[in-house]
Motif scaffolding. Structure first.
Motif, short mmCIF file in Angstrom:
data_model
loop_
_atom_site.label_atom_id
_atom_site.label_comp_id
_atom_site.label_asym_id
_atom_site.label_seq_id
_atom_site.Cartn_x
_atom_site.Cartn_y
_atom_site.Cartn_z
N VAL A 81 -6.54 6.57 -2.92
CA VAL A 81 -5.73 6.80 -4.11
C VAL A 81 -5.29 8.26 -4.10
O VAL A 81 -6.13 9.16 -3.96
CB VAL A 81 -6.54 6.51 -5.40
CG1 VAL A 81 -5.69 6.78 -6.64
CG2 VAL A 81 -7.03 5.06 -5.39
N GLU A 87 -8.15 1.19 -0.40
CA GLU A 87 -7.24 2.20 0.14
C GLU A 87 -7.38 3.52 -0.62
O GLU A 87 -7.88 3.55 -1.75
CB GLU A 87 -5.79 1.71 0.03
CG GLU A 87 -5.50 0.40 0.76
CD GLU A 87 -5.46 0.55 2.26
OE1 GLU A 87 -5.47 1.71 2.76
OE2 GLU A 87 -5.42 -0.48 2.97
N GLN A 91 0.93 4.15 -2.88
CA GLN A 91 0.55 5.51 -2.50
C GLN A 91 1.72 6.48 -2.61
O GLN A 91 1.50 7.68 -2.81
CB GLN A 91 -0.02 5.51 -1.07
CG GLN A 91 -1.38 4.84 -0.97
CD GLN A 91 -1.95 4.85 0.44
OE1 GLN A 91 -1.19 4.89 1.42
NE2 GLN A 91 -3.27 4.80 0.56
N SER A 114 -3.13 2.72 -9.16
CA SER A 114 -4.42 3.26 -8.72
C SER A 114 -5.47 2.16 -8.65
O SER A 114 -6.29 2.12 -7.73
CB SER A 114 -4.88 4.36 -9.67
OG SER A 114 -3.97 5.44 -9.68
N TRP A 161 -8.06 -2.64 -3.10
CA TRP A 161 -7.75 -2.90 -1.69
C TRP A 161 -8.56 -2.02 -0.74
O TRP A 161 -8.44 -2.17 0.48
CB TRP A 161 -6.26 -2.66 -1.43
CG TRP A 161 -5.33 -3.55 -2.20
CD1 TRP A 161 -5.61 -4.78 -2.71
CD2 TRP A 161 -3.97 -3.26 -2.55
NE1 TRP A 161 -4.51 -5.29 -3.36
CE2 TRP A 161 -3.49 -4.38 -3.27
CE3 TRP A 161 -3.12 -2.18 -2.32
CZ2 TRP A 161 -2.19 -4.44 -3.78
CZ3 TRP A 161 -1.81 -2.24 -2.82
CH2 TRP A 161 -1.35 -3.36 -3.53
N VAL A 174 0.84 -1.20 0.00
CA VAL A 174 0.00 0.00 0.00
C VAL A 174 0.88 1.26 0.00
O VAL A 174 0.65 2.19 -0.77
CB VAL A 174 -0.95 0.01 1.22
CG1 VAL A 174 -1.73 1.32 1.28
CG2 VAL A 174 -1.91 -1.18 1.15
N LEU A 233 -4.92 0.07 -5.44
CA LEU A 233 -5.40 0.75 -4.24
C LEU A 233 -6.92 0.73 -4.16
O LEU A 233 -7.50 0.54 -3.08
CB LEU A 233 -4.88 2.19 -4.20
CG LEU A 233 -3.36 2.33 -3.99
CD1 LEU A 233 -2.93 3.78 -4.19
CD2 LEU A 233 -2.96 1.84 -2.60
#
Length: 215
Positions: free
Chosen positions: A117, A115, A63, A107, A113, A59, A110
């Protein structure tokens, strides 16, 4: 980025400008380096992300690398109108072709997941010159606002020298981040992409050092 580091980089820019301008001036009609398609070639790295096995490092890699790549694209997109060297223009084009798809792939990971972006991460066309990277200025190789403004105002041989010198540092930062991912990441496509980044950007660093007349 600390003021000491920025002053050191600017001193390097000044120290290399004369030699590099001469080297680059002779490269205008040369063939554009290795011609490889860059670090977007891995089929495994471009695979659609799933919510499968991944860890916090995966992650953090995505990121962090998205805004890092976005700044590289911002720099590369200045080259067509400002660079005088055909080799610099070719290098910038290859950087854009490699890193734009990687941003989209990361992207997607993420999103899968669940999470966050990073802003503009899903569509790099919306990344306009002057976008704010200040929140990421502590990452390895990231330029600060003053550096980016100086690059935007440069043209010709001065731009060529500045672009190559700054992009070497930027690539070195990406290689550092990707090396960490290779050793600590769990998600196989992300590890594969990191390996691609290390391989391709290390080769481009060597190419750029030659453009500056360095051994």
């Amino acid at each position: 980025m600390s003021s000491t580091r920025t002053l050191t980089r600017r001193a390097t820019l000044a120290a290399t400008a004369v030699t590099a301008a001469l080297v680059l001036a002779g490269c205008g009609s040369a063939d554009g380096g290795s011609g490889h398609s860059g670090h977007g070639a891995s089929s495994s790295a471009s695979a659609e992300a799933t919510a499968g096995a991944h860890n916090a490092q995966d992650v953090a890699f995505a990121q962090g690398m998205i805004p890092h790549h976005q700044q590289a694209l911002e720099m590369a997109r200045l080259a067509p109108d400002r660079a005088s060297s055909a080799q610099v223009k070719d290098l910038a084009s290859r950087i854009e072709k490699a890193q734009d798809p990687e941003i989209r792939t990361m992207s997607g990971w993420l999103t899968a997941w669940g999470e966050d972006v990073p802003a503009s991460g899903g569509s790099t066309e919306s990344s306009m010159p002057g976008m704010d990277h200040s929140a990421h200025s502590g990452m390895p190789g990231m330029m600060d606002a003053a550096d980016m403004e100086k690059l935007r105002k440069a043209s010709g041989a001065d731009f060529d020298t500045m672009f190559v010198t700054m992009m070497i540092e930027h690539h070195e930062g990406a290689v550092e981040m990707a090396t960490t991912q290779k050793s600590k990441g769990e998600y196989e496509p992300a590890v594969a992409m990191a390996d691609d980044i290390v391989t391709a950007q290390t080769a481009e660093i060597s190419e750029m050092n030659k453009l500056l007349g360095r051994n």
